[in-house]
Design an enzyme around this catalytic site. Structure first.
Site, PDB file in Angstrom:
ATOM      1  N   CYS A  51       0.835  -1.205   0.000  1.00 10.18           N
ATOM      2  CA  CYS A  51       0.000   0.000   0.000  1.00 10.18           C
ATOM      3  C   CYS A  51       0.870   1.255   0.000  1.00 10.18           C
ATOM      4  CB  CYS A  51      -0.927  -0.015   1.214  1.00 10.18           C
ATOM      5  SG  CYS A  51      -2.196   1.267   1.178  1.00 10.18           S
ATOM      6  N   CYS A 107      -1.264   8.459   7.265  1.00  8.37           N
ATOM      7  CA  CYS A 107      -2.594   8.147   6.758  1.00  8.37           C
ATOM      8  C   CYS A 107      -3.529   7.804   7.921  1.00  8.37           C
ATOM      9  CB  CYS A 107      -2.533   6.979   5.789  1.00  8.37           C
ATOM     10  SG  CYS A 107      -1.563   7.316   4.299  1.00  8.37           S
ATOM     11  N   CYS A 139       7.353   4.058   6.256  1.00  9.23           N
ATOM     12  CA  CYS A 139       6.604   3.854   5.016  1.00  9.23           C
ATOM     13  C   CYS A 139       7.507   3.378   3.888  1.00  9.23           C
ATOM     14  CB  CYS A 139       5.890   5.136   4.610  1.00  9.23           C
ATOM     15  SG  CYS A 139       7.002   6.509   4.236  1.00  9.23           S
TER      16      CYS A 139
END
Length: 234
Positions: free
Chosen positions: A120, A203, A229
């Protein structure tokens, strides 16, 4: 010009004795060195507010890229609008992933951030930043050494193997208290989530508040081995 391809261990150094602990000097050097071929990748966390204020002093028309994953907190999007009003000359680009959330779900299943957070992040952050840096020689990041074990050796000027670029990190010597002191002194806008236990904001799907005494990044991908990330891996 110092580039990824011409990298050598450089002796570029900046005095840490001024109010900005070398940050303003590092930014002045970076914009003189790279001119229009440098971009600030901003997540609009509190460190970002400091850097935007400093960058605006050095280069009011600087390029700023925000990696809009489409799953950020509403408060983050509202903050971006406030920043546009405070610094109207900055060129703020909201970079979108190639896949919409529906397209991503069709290809990889629903809630990819739960089933495969690395994939993702790759789709919604890493690939968009790669595209943003394709025509740049360098980029600016708000990393601080104090933030985590993985960041404690960060230098002002870094050879970035992930993106084959030069990464400039002006805030490496700043503490969390110094960041906030600067924000209050200059009446800078900031994300109100910081006031309710979110020291690091990413997020909405992957960010939780942090308990008292916790590491500043404990709320990111809580319950998973993942702590980054992927933008700052070397």
């Amino acid at each position: 010009m110092l580039t990824y391809e011409t990298w050598e261990e450089n002796d570029v150094s900046f005095s840490e004795e001024d109010e900005t602990k070398g940050a303003l000097s590092a930014l002045s050097w970076a914009y003189k060195e790279y001119k229009s071929e440098i971009v600030y990748a901003c997540s609009f966390g509190v460190e970002g507010m400091v850097l935007l204020h400093l960058i605006n002093q050095v280069n009011p028309s600087a390029k700023v890229v925000f990696l809009d994953t489409n799953v950020h907190f509403q408060e983050t999007y509202e903050l971006i609008q406030k920043v546009r009003e405070r610094f109207p000359s900055l060129n703020i680009i909201e970079k979108q992933p190639k896949l919409t959330l529906d397209e991503q779900a069709n290809l990889h299943g629903n809630k990819l951030w739960e089933s495969n957070p690395n994939l993702c992040c790759n789709i919604r952050k890493i690939l968009p930043l790669e595209e943003s840096l394709a025509n740049e020689k360098a980029w600016i990041s708000g990393l601080r050494r104090e933030q985590s074990e993985t960041r404690k050796h960060t230098k002002f000027i870094n050879q970035d193997h992930r993106f084959q670029s030069i990464k400039v990190c002006p805030l490496i010597h700043w503490t969390w208290k110094e960041v906030w002191r600067y924000v209050y002194k200059h009446s800078l806008p900031y994300n109100p989530l910081h006031d309710i236990g979110y020291p690091s904001i990413g997020c909405e799907k992957c960010t939780l508040p942090v308990g008292e005494g916790g590491d500043s990044r404990d709320g990111r991908w809580a319950g998973k081995v993942k702590t980054e990330c992927g933008l700052h891996y070397q």
